[in-house]
Design a protein around this motif. Structure first.
Motif, short mmCIF file in Angstrom:
data_model
loop_
_atom_site.label_atom_id
_atom_site.label_comp_id
_atom_site.label_asym_id
_atom_site.label_seq_id
_atom_site.Cartn_x
_atom_site.Cartn_y
_atom_site.Cartn_z
N GLN A 29 8.42 6.12 -10.11
CA GLN A 29 7.95 5.93 -11.48
C GLN A 29 8.57 4.66 -12.08
O GLN A 29 9.62 4.19 -11.63
N ASN A 31 -0.96 -4.09 -10.03
CA ASN A 31 -1.65 -5.01 -9.12
C ASN A 31 -1.70 -6.42 -9.67
O ASN A 31 -1.61 -7.41 -8.93
N ASN A 74 0.82 -1.21 0.00
CA ASN A 74 0.00 0.00 0.00
C ASN A 74 0.86 1.26 0.00
O ASN A 74 0.52 2.25 -0.67
N GLU A 127 1.23 6.57 -7.01
CA GLU A 127 0.09 7.44 -7.36
C GLU A 127 0.42 8.91 -7.16
O GLU A 127 -0.04 9.77 -7.90
N ALA A 128 1.28 9.22 -6.14
CA ALA A 128 1.70 10.60 -5.91
C ALA A 128 2.88 10.99 -6.80
O ALA A 128 3.39 12.10 -6.68
N GLN A 129 3.33 10.05 -7.67
CA GLN A 129 4.39 10.28 -8.65
C GLN A 129 5.76 10.48 -8.01
O GLN A 129 6.66 11.04 -8.64
N TYR A 165 3.05 5.77 -14.22
CA TYR A 165 2.63 5.78 -12.82
C TYR A 165 1.45 4.82 -12.61
O TYR A 165 0.53 5.10 -11.82
N SER A 166 1.48 3.70 -13.31
CA SER A 166 0.42 2.68 -13.20
C SER A 166 0.90 1.56 -12.29
O SER A 166 1.90 0.89 -12.58
N PHE A 167 0.22 1.37 -11.16
CA PHE A 167 0.64 0.35 -10.20
C PHE A 167 0.27 -1.04 -10.71
O PHE A 167 -0.88 -1.29 -11.09
N GLN A 189 2.23 1.76 -3.46
CA GLN A 189 1.15 2.22 -4.33
C GLN A 189 0.88 3.71 -4.13
O GLN A 189 0.69 4.46 -5.10
N ARG A 190 0.89 4.16 -2.88
CA ARG A 190 0.68 5.58 -2.60
C ARG A 190 1.80 6.42 -3.21
O ARG A 190 1.55 7.50 -3.76
#
Length: 429
Positions: A63, A90, A51, A58-60, A86-88, A54-55
């Protein structure tokens, strides 16, 4: 811990970052003697670190690394699609495999009876994301550092709510303009109010920002309750000027700082003007301007009253400041100072290495005794291996090390501000 792993390794897969950071946190929990935390770490730590990663993505702040378009080329071209940056992933993370990997490595690390051959033949767990690497997005961190310097300065000058207001304006501006532009695209009062719904008297705060920031925030229209533009170049110009004035005051005193500010404000000044406007005697003004000239903080511009050759009394000497040259000189001073601090810290460490090693061994023995149920008398006997003079010396060395490190951090912030000023000077020029 996720950022720490990426900083040390440069680039790594998401699974490697999650497993490595989880193991470090579990080890830290065990060393802190918190068995409850370390027992649940095997079940939940990999999810928590997933997590966190991932945060950051998403906050860039993190990368994806580009990949070669054609692996058969002698010099492959590295590229990546914008939507993947910036695509996690999953779908490329197997949580069960991550948990098993953490348990296996933790067991291997803590088991001291395991032979080298047995360790070498242990099965390795493979993860689906072996070809997807991630790295630190330094540009995003620099933007965060840059914004924090501006907002902190506003918080000190006005109040924390004003700094929060400016931070919201910056975040809105980044959605519609280049974060590294000298002037950001304008934002409206309605947009800022949408971000800061609980902030009362927002229009008064915006008016204060417009009047008290020295041109950092400017009102350029009335649409949407008012249009405001953030001038990043102007903000760092003001920050740098304040910093240079403080440096001059620390090096040469308050009178020198007063003369420096006066010349900087007026552009060019004659010697007699300096003494009169600074309200300093001519003798002191002459000595101070000579010292400022000697240190290359101010320059002399020669103006002839006639074109024909003339005696000295027909020549006027004007003092002026080349702020960019002064900033570069201050940067050079700062680099030398931070190098000296690092050398001093290393010398302090090496000169007291034996004593620090003894302190570490004693602390380790005491910790093992307490974990194994040793008595207070045994612990006291071990602690008495360090004499009072040695304990005092260790405390002195540790305090010196802390002060030197804090000074390095402060100088690093100074270097960042000066470099930002030079960057915006180049952009504006």
């Amino acid at each position: 811990m996720v950022v720490d792993v990426l900083l040390k390794e440069g680039q790594a897969t998401a699974s490697h970052v999650i497993v490595t950071s989880s193991l470090k946190l579990i080890e830290a929990a065990e060393n802190a003697a918190t068995p409850a935390l370390s027992s649940e770490s095997f079940d939940q730590r990999h999810i928590s670190q997933r997590n966190q990663l991932q945060r950051l993505i998403e906050a860039q702040f993190v990368q994806r690394c580009p990949t070669p378009q054609n692996a058969n080329q002698a010099v492959p071209v590295l590229s990546i699609k914008g939507d993947l940056l910036y695509s996690f992933p999953n779908d490329l993370l197997d949580l069960k495999a991550l948990q098993q990997d953490i348990q296996l490595r933790a067991t291997t690390t803590t088991t001291t009876t395991t032979t080298t051959a047995a360790t070498a033949t242990q099965p390795k767990i493979t993860h689906p994301d072996t070809n997807v690497f991630w790295r630190i997005n330094y540009d995003r961190f620099h933007i965060e550092f840059r914004d924090s310097e501006i907002c902190n300065s506003i918080s000190r000058r006005v109040d924390p709510l004003a700094g929060e207001c400016l931070s919201a304006m910056l975040k809105i501006s980044y959605l519609k303009s280049d974060p590294w532009a000298v002037s950001l695209n304008p934002v409206s009062l309605a947009e800022v109010r949408e971000q800061l719904k609980d902030l009362k008297h927002l229009d008064q705060y915006l008016r204060i920002l417009e009047e008290e920031t020295g041109g950092c925030v400017r009102r350029i229209g009335d649409a949407g309750g008012g249009q405001f533009r953030v001038e990043l170049g102007e903000a760092y110009r003001n920050l740098t000027h304040t910093l240079i004035h403080q440096i001059v005051e620390e090096r040469l005193g308050s009178k020198a700082a007063r003369i420096f500010r006066l010349i900087h404000k007026n552009g060019m000044m004659e010697q007699d003007q300096v003494a009169d406007l600074a309200m300093i005697s001519k003798k002191d003004a002459n000595l101070i301007t000579f010292r400022l000239t000697q240190d290359h903080l101010i320059l002399i511009h020669e103006v002839r009253k006639t074109l024909a050759p003339s005696p000295a009394n027909k020549i006027t000497y004007l003092f002026h400041i080349d702020m960019e040259a002064v900033v570069r000189m201050c940067l050079d001073w700062t680099y030398r100072t931070i190098y000296n601090l690092m050398v001093q810290r290393e010398m302090t460490q090496s000169d007291n290495a034996r004593l620090l090693d003894k302190r570490m061994r004693v602390d380790s023995i005491v910790e093992n005794l307490r974990q194994s149920g040793g008595t207070e008398e045994q612990v006291r006997e071990v602690e008495e291996m360090m004499t009072p003079a040695e304990v005092q010396q260790v405390e002195k060395v540790s305090s010196t090390q802390d002060r030197l490190f804090d000074a390095e951090i402060g100088l690093d912030e100074t270097i960042f501000v000066l470099q930002m000023f030079l960057y915006y000077q180049r952009q504006h020029g």
